[in-house]
Design a protein around this motif. Sequence first.
Motif, PDB file in Angstrom:
ATOM      1  N   VAL A  31       0.974  -1.186   0.086  1.00  0.00           N
ATOM      2  CA  VAL A  31       0.092  -0.031   0.180  1.00  0.00           C
ATOM      3  C   VAL A  31       0.770   1.189  -0.098  1.00  0.00           C
ATOM      4  CG1 VAL A  31      -1.832   1.356   1.344  1.00  0.00           C
ATOM      5  CG2 VAL A  31      -1.744  -1.113   1.044  1.00  0.00           C
ATOM      6  N   MET A  32       2.054   1.328   1.134  1.00  0.00           N
ATOM      7  CA  MET A  32       2.729   2.381   0.863  1.00  0.00           C
ATOM      8  C   MET A  32       3.557   2.895  -0.649  1.00  0.00           C
ATOM      9  SD  MET A  32       4.159   4.716   2.575  1.00  0.00           S
ATOM     10  CE  MET A  32       5.533   5.909   2.469  1.00  0.00           C
ATOM     11  N   TYR A  33       3.971   1.428  -1.054  1.00  0.00           N
ATOM     12  CA  TYR A  33       4.593   1.825  -2.391  1.00  0.00           C
ATOM     13  C   TYR A  33       3.617   2.182  -3.520  1.00  0.00           C
ATOM     14  CZ  TYR A  33       8.482  -1.056  -0.897  1.00  0.00           C
ATOM     15  OH  TYR A  33       9.780  -1.404  -0.141  1.00  0.00           O
ATOM     16  N   ARG A  34       2.483   1.794  -3.436  1.00  0.00           N
ATOM     17  CA  ARG A  34       1.532   2.375  -4.257  1.00  0.00           C
ATOM     18  C   ARG A  34       1.085   4.036  -4.182  1.00  0.00           C
ATOM     19  NH1 ARG A  34      -2.333  -0.866  -6.869  1.00  0.00           N
ATOM     20  NH2 ARG A  34      -3.312   0.922  -7.361  1.00  0.00           N
ATOM     21  N   LEU A  35       0.886   4.148  -2.692  1.00  0.00           N
ATOM     22  CA  LEU A  35       0.761   5.624  -2.296  1.00  0.00           C
ATOM     23  C   LEU A  35       1.865   6.641  -2.784  1.00  0.00           C
ATOM     24  CD1 LEU A  35      -0.894   5.007   1.212  1.00  0.00           C
ATOM     25  CD2 LEU A  35      -2.073   5.830  -1.204  1.00  0.00           C
ATOM     26  N   ALA A  36       3.172   6.091  -2.740  1.00  0.00           N
ATOM     27  CA  ALA A  36       4.476   6.763  -2.886  1.00  0.00           C
ATOM     28  C   ALA A  36       4.531   7.064  -4.513  1.00  0.00           C
ATOM     29  CB  ALA A  36       5.436   6.053  -2.342  1.00  0.00           C
ATOM     30  N   SER A  37       4.406   5.967  -5.155  1.00  0.00           N
ATOM     31  CA  SER A  37       4.338   6.039  -6.452  1.00  0.00           C
ATOM     32  C   SER A  37       3.234   6.894  -7.219  1.00  0.00           C
ATOM     33  CB  SER A  37       4.028   4.532  -7.308  1.00  0.00           C
ATOM     34  OG  SER A  37       2.713   4.047  -7.308  1.00  0.00           O
ATOM     35  N   GLU A  38       2.163   7.108  -6.449  1.00  0.00           N
ATOM     36  CA  GLU A  38       1.038   8.065  -7.179  1.00  0.00           C
ATOM     37  C   GLU A  38       1.193   9.464  -6.569  1.00  0.00           C
ATOM     38  OE1 GLU A  38      -2.738   6.218  -5.714  1.00  0.00           O
ATOM     39  OE2 GLU A  38      -2.462   4.288  -6.882  1.00  0.00           O
ATOM     40  N   GLY A  39       2.397   9.761  -5.745  1.00  0.00           N
ATOM     41  CA  GLY A  39       2.280  10.791  -5.206  1.00  0.00           C
ATOM     42  C   GLY A  39       1.622  11.276  -3.998  1.00  0.00           C
ATOM     43  N   VAL A  40       0.705  10.411  -3.708  1.00  0.00           N
ATOM     44  CA  VAL A  40       0.005  10.696  -2.377  1.00  0.00           C
ATOM     45  C   VAL A  40       0.802  11.045  -1.193  1.00  0.00           C
ATOM     46  CG1 VAL A  40      -2.027   9.686  -0.927  1.00  0.00           C
ATOM     47  CG2 VAL A  40      -1.926   9.439  -3.519  1.00  0.00           C
ATOM     48  N   LEU A  41       1.973   9.969  -0.993  1.00  0.00           N
ATOM     49  CA  LEU A  41       2.655  10.340   0.106  1.00  0.00           C
ATOM     50  C   LEU A  41       4.225  10.214  -0.347  1.00  0.00           C
ATOM     51  CD1 LEU A  41       1.499   7.757   3.141  1.00  0.00           C
ATOM     52  CD2 LEU A  41       1.251  10.321   2.819  1.00  0.00           C
ATOM     53  N   PRO A  42       5.134  11.216   0.616  1.00  0.00           N
ATOM     54  CA  PRO A  42       6.452  10.663   0.182  1.00  0.00           C
ATOM     55  C   PRO A  42       7.038   9.530   0.536  1.00  0.00           C
ATOM     56  CG  PRO A  42       6.188  12.363   1.974  1.00  0.00           C
ATOM     57  CD  PRO A  42       4.651  11.911   1.422  1.00  0.00           C
ATOM     58  N   HIS A  43       8.127   8.846  -0.089  1.00  0.00           N
ATOM     59  CA  HIS A  43       8.552   7.554   0.262  1.00  0.00           C
ATOM     60  C   HIS A  43       9.536   7.793   1.164  1.00  0.00           C
ATOM     61  CE1 HIS A  43      10.486   3.748  -0.014  1.00  0.00           C
ATOM     62  NE2 HIS A  43       9.295   3.388  -0.787  1.00  0.00           N
ATOM     63  N   MET A  44       9.054   7.864   2.610  1.00  0.00           N
ATOM     64  CA  MET A  44      10.052   7.986   3.793  1.00  0.00           C
ATOM     65  C   MET A  44       9.712   7.304   4.810  1.00  0.00           C
ATOM     66  SD  MET A  44       9.887  12.256   3.674  1.00  0.00           S
ATOM     67  CE  MET A  44      10.206  12.163   5.305  1.00  0.00           C
ATOM     68  N   PRO A  45      10.556   6.534   5.374  1.00  0.00           N
ATOM     69  CA  PRO A  45      10.350   5.876   6.786  1.00  0.00           C
ATOM     70  C   PRO A  45       9.404   6.380   7.824  1.00  0.00           C
ATOM     71  CG  PRO A  45      12.724   5.866   6.166  1.00  0.00           C
ATOM     72  CD  PRO A  45      12.005   6.869   5.419  1.00  0.00           C
ATOM     73  N   SER A  46       9.299   7.933   7.973  1.00  0.00           N
ATOM     74  CA  SER A  46       8.491   8.162   9.029  1.00  0.00           C
ATOM     75  C   SER A  46       7.072   8.354   8.145  1.00  0.00           C
ATOM     76  CB  SER A  46       9.056   9.773   9.250  1.00  0.00           C
ATOM     77  OG  SER A  46       9.122  10.703   7.996  1.00  0.00           O
ATOM     78  N   MET A  47       6.926   8.334   6.920  1.00  0.00           N
ATOM     79  CA  MET A  47       5.883   8.243   6.347  1.00  0.00           C
ATOM     80  C   MET A  47       4.964   6.980   6.575  1.00  0.00           C
ATOM     81  SD  MET A  47       4.273  11.133   5.481  1.00  0.00           S
ATOM     82  CE  MET A  47       5.126  11.966   6.754  1.00  0.00           C
ATOM     83  N   TYR A  48       5.950   5.882   6.390  1.00  0.00           N
ATOM     84  CA  TYR A  48       5.636   4.441   6.470  1.00  0.00           C
ATOM     85  C   TYR A  48       4.984   4.272   7.995  1.00  0.00           C
ATOM     86  CZ  TYR A  48       5.655  -0.626   6.521  1.00  0.00           C
ATOM     87  OH  TYR A  48       5.536  -2.041   6.721  1.00  0.00           O
ATOM     88  N   ARG A  49       5.820   4.867   9.061  1.00  0.00           N
ATOM     89  CA  ARG A  49       5.174   4.639  10.160  1.00  0.00           C
ATOM     90  C   ARG A  49       3.800   5.333  10.407  1.00  0.00           C
ATOM     91  NH1 ARG A  49      10.830   5.161  10.839  1.00  0.00           N
ATOM     92  NH2 ARG A  49      10.626   7.196  11.473  1.00  0.00           N
ATOM     93  N   TYR A  50       3.820   6.528   9.938  1.00  0.00           N
ATOM     94  CA  TYR A  50       2.528   7.250  10.018  1.00  0.00           C
ATOM     95  C   TYR A  50       1.427   6.664   9.611  1.00  0.00           C
ATOM     96  CZ  TYR A  50       4.745  11.593  11.934  1.00  0.00           C
ATOM     97  OH  TYR A  50       5.463  12.404  12.843  1.00  0.00           O
ATOM     98  N   LEU A  51       1.610   6.319   8.301  1.00  0.00           N
ATOM     99  CA  LEU A  51       0.611   5.414   7.536  1.00  0.00           C
ATOM    100  C   LEU A  51       0.041   4.189   8.344  1.00  0.00           C
ATOM    101  CD1 LEU A  51      -0.976   5.138   4.941  1.00  0.00           C
ATOM    102  CD2 LEU A  51       0.857   3.457   4.103  1.00  0.00           C
ATOM    103  N   SER A  52       1.090   3.360   8.919  1.00  0.00           N
ATOM    104  CA  SER A  52       1.061   2.229   9.512  1.00  0.00           C
ATOM    105  C   SER A  52      -0.105   2.747  10.850  1.00  0.00           C
ATOM    106  CB  SER A  52       2.072   1.488  10.284  1.00  0.00           C
ATOM    107  OG  SER A  52       1.597   0.459  11.092  1.00  0.00           O
ATOM    108  N   SER A  53       0.312   3.657  11.288  1.00  0.00           N
ATOM    109  CA  SER A  53      -0.503   4.031  12.530  1.00  0.00           C
ATOM    110  C   SER A  53      -1.906   4.528  12.186  1.00  0.00           C
ATOM    111  CB  SER A  53       0.262   5.376  13.368  1.00  0.00           C
ATOM    112  OG  SER A  53      -0.457   5.725  14.394  1.00  0.00           O
ATOM    113  N   ARG A  54      -2.165   5.316  11.237  1.00  0.00           N
ATOM    114  CA  ARG A  54      -3.253   5.773  10.724  1.00  0.00           C
ATOM    115  C   ARG A  54      -4.474   4.620  10.194  1.00  0.00           C
ATOM    116  NH1 ARG A  54      -4.199  11.505  11.082  1.00  0.00           N
ATOM    117  NH2 ARG A  54      -2.072  12.288  11.858  1.00  0.00           N
ATOM    118  N   LEU A  55      -3.708   3.836   9.331  1.00  0.00           N
ATOM    119  CA  LEU A  55      -4.600   2.525   9.244  1.00  0.00           C
ATOM    120  C   LEU A  55      -4.837   1.571  10.373  1.00  0.00           C
ATOM    121  CD1 LEU A  55      -2.957   1.688   5.552  1.00  0.00           C
ATOM    122  CD2 LEU A  55      -4.827   3.231   6.239  1.00  0.00           C
TER     123      LEU A  55
END
Length: 116
Positions: A31-55
């Motif tokens: 999911v993170m890779y798809r969101l990053a490739s679409e430009g919805v989220l920057p591809h950063m470890p902190s964004m992965y952690r935030y995404l995990s928490s939000r989901l």
Amino acid sequence: MTRERIRWAVVVDRAREIVGSHEGGIRLRQVMYRLASEGVLPHMPSMYRYLSSRLAQARREGRFPDLIDTLREVHVPPSWPDAPAGQDVPAGTVLLYPTGKTAAQLADEAQKHFSE
């Protein structure tokens, strides 16, 4: 991707669409890779952690489908509401039954144990 405030409601909605489009489930990293490739989220470890928490929060609230996790297993030891009367307990089973002591007595013993 320009530096702008993340609109998490939009991110969670898009992630829900991504999960719904996959038969057989999808992992958080996908999911993170798809969101990053679409430009919805920057591809950063902190964004992965935030995404995990939000989901995870959205799943607990019933607003997001389950993700798959192929790396972890949940191990639950066998348990009973009370000691099996007249039955043998399988080897290796940890017995956790009330000791007949009050909470104050147990706390007192723990304090003595850890203060030594």
